[in-house]
Design a protein around this motif. Structure first.
Motif, short mmCIF file in Angstrom:
data_model
loop_
_atom_site.label_atom_id
_atom_site.label_comp_id
_atom_site.label_asym_id
_atom_site.label_seq_id
_atom_site.Cartn_x
_atom_site.Cartn_y
_atom_site.Cartn_z
N UNK A 170 18.24 -17.62 50.67
CA UNK A 170 16.81 -18.34 49.73
C UNK A 170 16.48 -18.99 49.15
N UNK A 171 17.98 -20.05 49.36
CA UNK A 171 17.85 -21.12 49.19
C UNK A 171 18.30 -22.01 50.21
N UNK A 172 19.30 -21.48 51.31
CA UNK A 172 19.19 -22.10 52.71
C UNK A 172 17.53 -22.48 53.67
N UNK A 173 17.25 -21.13 53.51
CA UNK A 173 15.71 -21.63 53.91
C UNK A 173 14.60 -21.79 54.02
N UNK A 174 14.11 -22.77 54.79
CA UNK A 174 13.15 -24.14 54.00
C UNK A 174 12.24 -23.70 52.91
N UNK A 175 11.83 -22.57 53.12
CA UNK A 175 10.32 -22.28 52.94
C UNK A 175 10.09 -20.45 52.21
N UNK A 176 9.97 -20.26 50.91
CA UNK A 176 10.01 -19.19 50.62
C UNK A 176 8.39 -18.51 49.84
N UNK A 177 8.17 -17.62 50.12
CA UNK A 177 6.82 -16.53 50.15
C UNK A 177 6.64 -15.68 49.73
N UNK A 178 6.52 -15.82 48.33
CA UNK A 178 6.01 -14.17 47.44
C UNK A 178 4.73 -14.07 47.73
N UNK A 179 4.66 -12.85 48.20
CA UNK A 179 3.14 -12.32 48.23
C UNK A 179 3.19 -11.21 47.37
#
Length: 227
Positions: free
Chosen positions: A118-127
């Motif tokens: 959740x911190x390492x990935x460059x993008x989070x998309x809250x749907x």
């Protein structure tokens, strides 16, 4: 009825051999999609995310209400807040709420309450699923078939990101109401999925699983042969 309410359908009927070729090619690319839990921190092009979201927005929806919102997060501080909140819920799940059978089913996948991606990935998309839409009259109007509609849109989003060369993970800590607070979404929107997006980390491995064959997941009801 308004004469402009309908427009000609833009549709090209393909030769059958090309149809089969396209269907096979799509399946062969999608069968390689896997959920990834180890991401590289490398940033991804914003246009790729935007175009994938536009593809998701083409999904059919009940009465064309389009009951979805996609909150895209690249800010490290916000990703950190999301990780802290998500891990708190996951600890409750793994230590108290999850039935033993569920934990046994999860064991081969190697998941636990730690979610560094959740911190390492460059993008989070809250749907988010919108139960209501604001009307032109300023009032709130009910949306229809919201779970079905947002589910279809999410599937299109995952497919578009995969075909663009990105890995994804559908993360669903329960409950997810912390996303409303962190991402400043209205209380009448329901967090549906937190989609983790990026490039796989070097040397990443995934569980050795298989998918069911066609015979197990489908039924065909063809006409009886002529006598």
């Amino acid at each position: 009825m308004n004469a402009d309410a309908f427009v000609p359908l833009q549709f090209e009927r393909l030769p059958e051999d090309q149809m089969c070729q396209e269907a096979r090619a799509f399946y062969q690319r999608m069968r390689l999609r896997r959920s990834v839990r180890d991401f590289a921190p490398d940033p991804v092009p914003r246009e790729v995310i935007e175009q994938a979201l536009l593809a998701a927005g083409t999904a059919p929806s009940g009465a064309n209400k389009q009951p979805w919102h996609f909150a895209v997060v690249t800010d490290p501080a916000i990703k950190r807040d999301i990780r802290i909140a998500a891990e708190a819920e996951e600890r409750e799940f793994y230590q108290r709420r999850a039935p033993q059978e569920w934990l046994q089913d999860l064991a081969p996948l190697g998941t636990d309450d730690q979610k560094p991606f959740l911190e390492t990935a460059p993008v989070l998309i809250g749907i988010f699923l919108q139960k209501f839409n604001a009307g032109d009259d300023g009032g709130k109007h009910k949306n229809y078939y919201t779970s079905e509609s947002v589910g279809i849109a999410t599937g299109l989003l995952i497919s578009a990101l995969h075909l663009a060369g990105l890995a994804t993970l559908t993360h669903t800590p329960s409950p997810m109401r912390f996303l409303n607070t962190i991402l400043k979404r209205p209380s009448d929107e329901r967090p549906y999925i937190l989609l983790v997006v990026g490039y796989p980390a070097a040397g990443v491995t995934v569980p050795n699983i298989t998918k069911q064959p066609l015979a197990n997941i489908s039924s065909f009801f063809d006409p009886e042969p002529a006598q």
